[in-house]
Design a protein around this motif. Structure first.
Motif, short mmCIF file in Angstrom:
data_model
loop_
_atom_site.label_atom_id
_atom_site.label_comp_id
_atom_site.label_asym_id
_atom_site.label_seq_id
_atom_site.Cartn_x
_atom_site.Cartn_y
_atom_site.Cartn_z
N PHE A 108 -0.75 -2.01 -0.37
CA PHE A 108 -0.26 -0.94 -1.03
C PHE A 108 1.06 -1.18 -1.89
O PHE A 108 2.06 -0.57 -1.83
N LEU A 110 0.85 -1.01 -5.27
CA LEU A 110 0.64 -0.38 -6.66
C LEU A 110 0.35 1.21 -6.55
O LEU A 110 0.01 1.69 -5.51
N VAL A 111 1.04 1.92 -7.50
CA VAL A 111 0.66 3.27 -7.47
C VAL A 111 -0.67 3.34 -8.04
O VAL A 111 -1.04 3.03 -9.09
N PRO A 112 -1.46 4.09 -6.98
CA PRO A 112 -3.00 4.17 -7.50
C PRO A 112 -3.21 4.90 -8.55
O PRO A 112 -4.43 4.50 -9.28
N THR A 113 -2.48 5.76 -9.05
CA THR A 113 -3.00 6.65 -10.36
C THR A 113 -2.55 5.79 -11.52
O THR A 113 -2.90 6.60 -12.68
N LEU A 114 -1.73 4.81 -11.45
CA LEU A 114 -1.49 4.30 -12.77
C LEU A 114 -2.04 3.09 -13.21
O LEU A 114 -2.76 2.42 -12.27
N LYS A 152 -7.42 0.49 -13.30
CA LYS A 152 -6.44 1.11 -12.28
C LYS A 152 -6.54 0.22 -11.17
O LYS A 152 -7.80 -0.62 -10.98
N ILE B 4 3.87 9.55 -14.14
CA ILE B 4 3.41 9.47 -12.63
C ILE B 4 2.90 10.92 -12.69
O ILE B 4 1.90 11.02 -11.99
N SER B 7 -0.22 11.65 -14.37
CA SER B 7 -1.38 10.71 -13.76
C SER B 7 -1.94 11.27 -12.22
O SER B 7 -3.13 11.41 -11.97
N GLN B 8 -0.82 11.85 -11.75
CA GLN B 8 -1.06 12.37 -10.28
C GLN B 8 -2.01 13.66 -10.54
O GLN B 8 -3.20 13.81 -9.75
N MET B 11 -5.54 12.71 -11.74
CA MET B 11 -6.44 11.83 -10.67
C MET B 11 -6.82 12.60 -9.69
O MET B 11 -7.88 12.51 -9.08
N HIS B 12 -6.05 13.38 -9.26
CA HIS B 12 -6.31 14.28 -7.89
C HIS B 12 -6.25 15.84 -8.36
O HIS B 12 -5.83 16.64 -7.51
N GLU B 288 3.20 6.15 -1.36
CA GLU B 288 3.49 6.00 -2.72
C GLU B 288 4.85 6.35 -3.07
O GLU B 288 5.55 5.32 -3.82
#
Lengths: 254, 831
Positions: A108, A110-114, A152, B4, B7-8, B11-12, B288
């Motif tokens: 964990f 990395l920031v998953p959304t970037l 990603k 960020i 992108s949040q 993605m979600h 995160e």
């Protein structure tokens, strides 16, 4: 194999990436109190790749958390890149982590959304700074990530994810990189890739690295291994090999 | 951090659906309310303004209810710059078409078509006495065509009435002015009106067309001087329209305020759902966030990231909400405009309704996200280093908050109790609100316990059921917040239902004290009802008995607080027994029944104030007794006194079949009025009042329940959302359970039970609170003039609980399906 006690003594802070003096840390109180660190004096010379080892509960993770400014010690002083951590407020600690310290975790990372690129440059963008594109390109090339930069994290293999994390840690040219079991989740081939990368960055770029691990193979990539047991220093090994590390561990645990 | 946050969202996006829906509904509600208000006004402008639309200036009487005189009209016409003027006279009349009499309005025609407010659809405008134009609607309803003849007589005709026969020469468009559209509309030359009214003509307004080249403002001030009025009574048509609307939209403004109160409830519930969703989103992202903190994100940056998410989500939801509101209001207006009666319906979308909707929606989302954002900043960087850490928000609700809640609930309860005991609504409403806020604040004290207790009931159903019960309270704060949103909605709905039922019963009993009979009809002074008319009434279905009351005179009574004259009527003993409900209101030989609370010692019956004649000497010997109803005239048996009625009209009293419902009573009222040839307003009585207020209460209840349903709907979205996020959070755990042998069905059942537990307990709490509030509210509102007994509409209450629990079950379907679809191995592998 040389087991010396001198090299564990604190030296001039000018030549040291990280120093610790008289470090103590206790969790809980009363009967349930656990003394995680019982007076640690340590110096990590600049440009050195050091592995911290020890049995479970020896205090190695606590030591790293304190050195990295993630946790506070009850007593003692810590310097990172010449800066005294003791008594720093959250804001200053945050800035220190951002500018002077790099992290590579077991999982964990990395920031998953970037994307990979955004993850690598994150500390710089957080600081509102400008990315050194030349250095970035060099790192990406060295770590073999050029083709994966727009992916990603979930589109990368475990080894690639760890290499992205290494690139992120190195991008700010920090005073020290802390690696917490960086190969714990990897198969041995990916693991040796990542470890080789860490060693190269230490030897070729002069990067100071402190790695916590329980894997003697991983430790053998380091310049020096520091052994911990029961919250105290239990010796150190210069130029370790898998055999010397195993022998030293057996002695400590025995 | 913007990167960020964005992108949040990208993605979600799915996780933000609940927030968007909740805010969308609440904002849509708010904007629609404002648009409905603006559209009502715009529609009124379109209809009321019709009278003045073709004029340049309008001269109004100096005050409400006053008139302009012939001298004023002459002065206006003489004023320089006035090309043409139309002094409009309007009379209430009755028109006899064949055998039926209809109420209507007649006005004089303008000097030329230049100032004529409506269009002629066929025929020609009347030019001579004895000619009349009638509106198209009435013409169609009464089968009037050009050449038909009818009789016109002034309303409330006395013996000096001038009846006039007129021939229809033209059909004109019906006026859309709500002040006229209820009636049959006639137009005729001025001399027809003066012969109907007699005496000097009085005008309701004078519309003016100004000469070409004349300056409007100059002419206006010249007109002010001409009619000797303060500046301002001469207005442009649009000013006049606005002023007219102001004079009768007091009610519409109140409606807006009530609607806004409901919009506020919807916004509050939406706020709870948003705050709850954000807390969960942040709990899920703990690691995160910790990672970001590790690599150097400051607390401010973390908070900013959450706030940016809130701003973007709130803005998107608000834009959608406003769009939905515009769509719905436009649709309603379009549908209304199809109906010829409301063809003037006009859509108005004021900028304020859009701006306010966007601002409130965005602000609400950001405010609701602030607390969760603060929780996000408290995430320790170390959390990133604990690989198997479960994200959790297991923090006991703040003691301060709980203490505040308990204190507010206690204070409010005391205030509400006093308000109910004293019948003081002004104290009860704020006290009730305070106590409810207190209960919601302190909900963490009892909601998790009640859910856990309810879970015990499910325990015998096996291990999955027991796990569901434990899971439902695993995060007490989240459970409390989810349930609170539902409690608010259900409490308000049940409160309205109980309050309405209680009020209905209480009002019903208090009406019997007002009206001695089901239906009473006032006749016309000096004109007795014909035998045919009375026979017609008796023949109507729904009329059980009827009686004619003959006026005898007036009696001076000493009812507190002041003396008054009560009319005295004679009614036979058999008639009285048939139509008067309470035996105490029926006259006895040698006695006189007086209104409730009145005394007359000795009873002095005379022809009444303003009429000549002395006190009947026989009246002094009558024994006066007070009746049970306040609207009772004094009653004696026939022959007791000499009939000297003065100007008093006859009355017909009717006993109505108690089984008739509201609309049947309304129909019967129309039939009775037609049979007796009187205006409907002359027919009154307990049955009509009951029918009217039952209808009003039922309609209000329906509307209010519909409005509050929006709040309940938003809360249910919250339940579904909380559950689906819990499922996401427990992916590993659920996979483990599946690996250990839990079947898909059992997993789905477990999640369904969890949802039903939370929704069901919230519904029960809300119902209990709602019944209490409804009863105390009715007690406070009506306690001073009626006996209030709590009436619980069980069927409705049970329906609410069932609907809430079923909706909870429905809310679990999607999350449970997602959880059950996951294979055991895949779930365990997810990091």
């Amino acid at each position: 194999m040389t087991t010396t006690s001198e090299s564990t003594q604190p030296r001039s802070a000018l030549h040291d990436a990280v120093t610790a003096r008289g470090l103590r840390k206790t969790y809980g109180r009363g009967e349930t109190a656990v003394e995680a660190l019982r007076g640690i004096d340590l110096a990590f010379p600049a440009g050195e790749f050091t592995a911290i080892m020890g049995p479970s509960g020896s205090g190695k993770s606590t030591l790293m958390h304190c050195l990295a400014g993630l946790d506070t010690a009850d007593a003692g002083t810590i310097t990172v890149g010449g800066t005294e951590l003791t008594g720093l407020a959250d804001k200053a600690l945050t800035e220190l982590r951002r500018d002077r310290v790099g992290f590579v975790f077991q999982a964990f990372n990395l920031v998953p959304t970037l994307t990979a690129r955004a993850n690598i440059t994150l500390p710089v963008t957080l600081a509102g700074g400008k990315v050194d594109e030349e250095w970035f390109g060099q790192l990406a090339a060295t770590l073999g990530l050029q083709d994966r930069l727009d992916h990603k994290p979930h589109e990368l293999s475990g080894g690639q994810q760890q290499r992205v994390a290494v690139a992120r840690a190195l991008l700010t040219r920090p005073a020290v990189v802390f690696a917490d079991e960086p190969t714990g989740n990897l198969d041995s081939r990916s693991g040796s890739e990542v470890l080789g990368m860490l060693r190269r960055s230490s030897r070729e770029m002069g990067q100071s690295i402190i790695m916590v691990t329980h894997d003697p193979v991983a430790a053998s990539y380091a310049d020096r291994v520091v052994l911990l047991a029961d919250g105290r220093l239990a010796g150190s090994i210069t130029d370790p090999t898998v055999e010397t590390v195993l022998a030293a561990l057996a002695k400590v645990e025995g | 951090m913007l990167q960020i946050a964005l992108s949040q969202l990208k993605m979600h996006a799915g996780r933000f659906v609940a927030i968007v829906l909740a805010v969308l509904l609440a904002v849509g509600f708010l904007s629609a309310t404002l648009m409905v208000n603006a559209s009502t006004t715009a529609s009124l402008v379109a209809s009321v303004g019709q009278d003045y639309a073709r004029a340049d200036l309008v001269v109004s009487p100096p005050a409400e209810g006053a008139h302009l005189s012939e001298a004023d009209a002459a002065a206006v016409a003489r004023t320089s710059g006035v090309a043409e003027s139309y002094a409009e006279q309007q009379l209430q009349i009755q028109a006899k078409v064949g055998e039926t009499t209809i109420g209507g309005l007649i006005r004089n025609l303008p000097p030329s078509e230049r100032l004529e407010p409506v269009a002629l659809t066929s025929g020609s405008w009347p030019t001579k006495t004895g000619q009349v134009a009638v509106d198209a609607k009435t013409a169609a309803a009464r089968a009037l065509t050009i050449g038909s003849s009818l009789e016109l007589l002034p309303s409330g005709a006395s013996s000096s009435a001038h009846e006039a026969t007129a021939t229809v020469t033209g059909i004109m468009a019906a006026s859309t002015d709500p002040q006229q559209s209820w009636a049959a509309q006639f137009a005729a030359p001025a001399d027809t009106l003066s012969s109907l009214a007699g005496g000097q003509a009085v005008y309701s307004s004078i519309t003016v067309a100004i000469a070409p080249g004349a300056d409007g403002a100059t002419v206006a001030s010249a007109l002010d001087a001409a009619v000797h009025q303060a500046p301002g009574s001469v207005m442009t048509p649009s000013q006049k329209t606005v002023a007219t609307i102001k004079s009768f939209t007091g009610g519409s403004d109140r409606l807006t305020i009530i609607l806004l109160a409901f919009a506020a409830v919807a916004l509050l519930v939406a706020g709870l759902v948003v705050a709850n969703t954000f807390s969960v989103l942040i709990a899920q992202r703990t690691r995160e966030l910790a990672l970001l903190r590790c690599i150097g994100a400051s607390r401010r940056q973390i908070r900013a990231s959450v706030v940016v998410e809130a701003v973007v989500t709130g803005l998107v939801a608000s834009v959608l909400g406003v769009a939905v509101a515009v769509g719905v209001v436009a649709l309603v207006v379009a549908l209304l405009a199809q109906n010829p009666r409301y063809q003037y319906a006009t859509l108005a979308v004021p900028a304020s309704s859009i701006a306010l909707g966007l601002a409130v929606g965005t602000l609400l989302t950001v405010l609701a996200a602030l607390l969760p954002a603060r929780a996000a900043t408290r995430v320790s960087p170390l959390a990133a280093l604990r690989p198997s850490d479960e994200p959790s928000l297991r923090r006991v609700a703040g003691r301060v908050r709980l203490a505040t809640g308990v204190v507010l609930a206690a204070l409010g309860a005391v205030g509400l109790g006093i308000g109910a005991a004293k019948g003081n609504l002004l104290l009860a409403i704020p006290a009730g609100a305070v106590s409810f806020i207190g209960i919601v604040l302190a909900a963490a004290l009892f909601v998790p316990r009640l859910v856990a207790a309810a879970g015990l009931l499910a325990a015998p159903a096996g291990v999955p059921a027991r796990m569901a019960a434990v899971n439902a309270v695993r995060n007490p704060r989240r459970t409390t917040a989810t349930a609170s949103a539902l409690v608010i909605g259900v409490t308000l709905v049940t409160m309205m239902m109980t309050g309405a039922a209680t009020a209905q019963t209480a009002l019903s009993s208090s009406l019997d004290r007002h009206f001695p009979v089901d239906m009473a009809v006032n006749g016309t002074g000096g004109v007795p009802f014909t035998a045919q008319q009375l026979a017609d009434v008796r023949a109507l279905s729904g009329v059980e008995a009827s009686a004619v009351l003959t006026p005898v005179g007036s009696v001076q009574t000493h009812s507190t607080p002041r003396a008054a004259y009560a009319p005295v009527y004679a009614i036979s003993a058999s008639d009285a027994a048939a139509v008067i409900q309470s035996p105490a209101d029926r006259p006895a030989p040698g006695g006189i029944v007086l209104p409730r609370g009145a005394t007359a010692t000795p009873p002095a019956v005379s022809p009444g104030p303003g009429a000549s004649g002395s006190v009947d000497p026989r009246s002094a010997s009558l024994a006066g007794t007070a009746g049970t109803a306040t609207d009772l005239p004094a009653l004696v048996l026939p022959g007791t006194l000499q009939a000297r009625p003065g100007q008093l009209p006859q009355q017909v009293w009717i006993a109505v079949d108690p089984k008739l419902d509201g609309s049947a009573v309304a129909t019967l009222r129309t039939q009775v009025a037609q049979a007796l040839g009187v205006q409907e307003s002359e027919v009154s009585g307990a049955a009509i009042e009951k029918a009217t207020f039952t209808q009003v209460i039922d309609t209000l209840l329906l509307v209010v329940t519909g409005l509050l349903a929006v709040a309940v709907l938003i809360a249910l979205i919250g339940v579904a959302n909380t559950l689906s996020l819990s499922v996401l959070e427990r992916t590993r755990e659920n996979s483990l359970l599946r690996a250990l042998g839990l079947t898909r069905g059992q997993l789905r059942g477990m999640l369904a039970l969890e949802a039903v537990l939370v929704a069901g307990v919230a519904a029960v709490i809300g119902t209990a609170l709602g019944i209490l509030y409804g009863w105390l509210g009715a007690q406070s509102a009506l306690g001073t003039f009626a006996t209030v007994t709590a009436v619980i509409p069980w069927a409705q209450v049970v329906a609410v609980i069932v609907v809430a629990a079923a909706a909870g079950l429905g809310a679990s379907v999607l999350p449970a399906r997602r959880a059950a679809r996951l294979s055991p191995v895949a779930g365990l592998a997810i990091e």
